[in-house]
Each structure stands twice: as structure tokens, then as C-alpha cells.
Design a protein around this motif. Structure first.
Motif, PDB file in Angstrom:
ATOM      1  N   ALA A 139      10.074   5.460  -4.084  1.00  0.00           N
ATOM      2  CA  ALA A 139       9.568   4.099  -3.565  1.00  0.00           C
ATOM      3  C   ALA A 139       8.205   4.270  -3.467  1.00  0.00           C
ATOM      4  CB  ALA A 139      10.520   3.461  -2.448  1.00  0.00           C
ATOM      5  N   LEU A 140       7.685   5.314  -2.527  1.00  0.00           N
ATOM      6  CA  LEU A 140       6.238   5.096  -2.314  1.00  0.00           C
ATOM      7  C   LEU A 140       5.406   5.572  -3.586  1.00  0.00           C
ATOM      8  CD1 LEU A 140       6.288   7.284   0.922  1.00  0.00           C
ATOM      9  CD2 LEU A 140       5.841   4.841   0.777  1.00  0.00           C
ATOM     10  N   ALA A 141       5.998   6.423  -4.418  1.00  0.00           N
ATOM     11  CA  ALA A 141       5.172   6.693  -5.826  1.00  0.00           C
ATOM     12  C   ALA A 141       5.116   5.365  -6.551  1.00  0.00           C
ATOM     13  CB  ALA A 141       5.978   7.634  -6.388  1.00  0.00           C
ATOM     14  N   ALA A 142       6.203   4.532  -6.676  1.00  0.00           N
ATOM     15  CA  ALA A 142       6.256   3.345  -7.497  1.00  0.00           C
ATOM     16  C   ALA A 142       5.080   2.306  -6.853  1.00  0.00           C
ATOM     17  CB  ALA A 142       7.483   2.796  -7.368  1.00  0.00           C
ATOM     18  N   ALA A 143       4.965   2.321  -5.524  1.00  0.00           N
ATOM     19  CA  ALA A 143       4.164   1.403  -4.809  1.00  0.00           C
ATOM     20  C   ALA A 143       2.600   1.802  -5.184  1.00  0.00           C
ATOM     21  CB  ALA A 143       4.417   1.604  -3.328  1.00  0.00           C
ATOM     22  N   ASP A 144       2.356   3.319  -4.974  1.00  0.00           N
ATOM     23  CA  ASP A 144       0.960   3.702  -5.333  1.00  0.00           C
ATOM     24  C   ASP A 144       0.773   3.250  -6.706  1.00  0.00           C
ATOM     25  OD1 ASP A 144       0.612   4.748  -2.857  1.00  0.00           O
ATOM     26  OD2 ASP A 144       1.286   6.646  -3.305  1.00  0.00           O
ATOM     27  N   THR A 145       1.577   3.681  -7.755  1.00  0.00           N
ATOM     28  CA  THR A 145       1.261   3.061  -9.125  1.00  0.00           C
ATOM     29  C   THR A 145       1.257   1.688  -9.353  1.00  0.00           C
ATOM     30  OG1 THR A 145       2.783   4.998  -9.868  1.00  0.00           O
ATOM     31  CG2 THR A 145       2.391   3.272 -11.449  1.00  0.00           C
ATOM     32  N   LEU A 146       1.743   0.851  -8.654  1.00  0.00           N
ATOM     33  CA  LEU A 146       1.666  -0.791  -8.821  1.00  0.00           C
ATOM     34  C   LEU A 146       0.224  -1.039  -7.968  1.00  0.00           C
ATOM     35  CD1 LEU A 146       2.719  -3.389  -9.488  1.00  0.00           C
ATOM     36  CD2 LEU A 146       3.997  -3.382  -7.356  1.00  0.00           C
ATOM     37  N   ALA A 147       0.025  -0.380  -7.154  1.00  0.00           N
ATOM     38  CA  ALA A 147      -1.267  -0.508  -6.419  1.00  0.00           C
ATOM     39  C   ALA A 147      -2.493  -0.379  -7.535  1.00  0.00           C
ATOM     40  CB  ALA A 147      -1.530   0.166  -4.946  1.00  0.00           C
TER      41      ALA A 147
END
Length: 94
Positions: free
Chosen positions: A1-9
């Protein structure tokens, strides 16, 4: 989830959408680090963080890699890291 959030950001940043920076709750141990590194005597953790970042920037500009590395290492001992971004340098949790 954190990796996805970083990518989205990152994708939003590429598109020019600025997200608000999350407020990081800095540990009180940062006061001791600031006292030892930059002779900070106050009791404001955010101000201590700013002084530490200022000292690191000055050390890097003077090519004093030993001090810049010492700052990074002492923050790492507190579970923190320094992140250089286009918006500036900040301290964040590991």
C-alpha cells in the motif's frame, strides 16, 4: 500500500498536482541531537529540526562530508531520514 501511495504521489507531482505534506511527529530525542550537533538549546522540536537541516546544508556546501554524514547517521539512530525533494529538504520517518 505504501509503495502504491508513493507511486501515486509521484504521478500526481508529474502532473503538477501538489499534495499537502503530511505532518511528521518528530521525536523529542531530536532535541538532544540538535544540542550536540548545532548547540541548540531550545525546546521546540520543529525548530531543532530546522537547525539540523540548516547545519547539514552548510556542511554539504562546504564539502564537510563528515559532518553531513554524522547528521544523517544520528537521525537514522532515531528512526528518521533526510529527504531532499524539489520542494526542499525535510526530515521524515524511516
Amino acid at each position: 500500500a505504501l509503495a502504491a501511495a508513493d507511486t501515486l504521489a509521484e504521478l500526481l507531482d508529474t502532473l503538477g498536482v501538489e499534495l499537502p505534506e503530511p505532518k511528521v511527529e518528530l521525536p523529542l530525542g531530536l532535541l538532544g541531537v540538535a544540542a550536540g550537533l548545532v548547540a541548540y538549546t531550545g525546546d521546540d522540536v520543529d525548530e531543532a529540526a530546522a537547525k539540523i537541516l540548516e547545519a547539514r546544508a552548510e556542511a554539504r556546501a562546504a564539502k564537510n562530508w563528515g559532518l553531513a554524514d554524522a547528521i544523517r547517521d544520528q537521525l537514522k539512530d532515531l528512526g528518521l531520514t533526510i529527504e531532499d525533494t524539489t520542494a526542499g529538504t525535510r526530515i521524515k520517518s524511516l
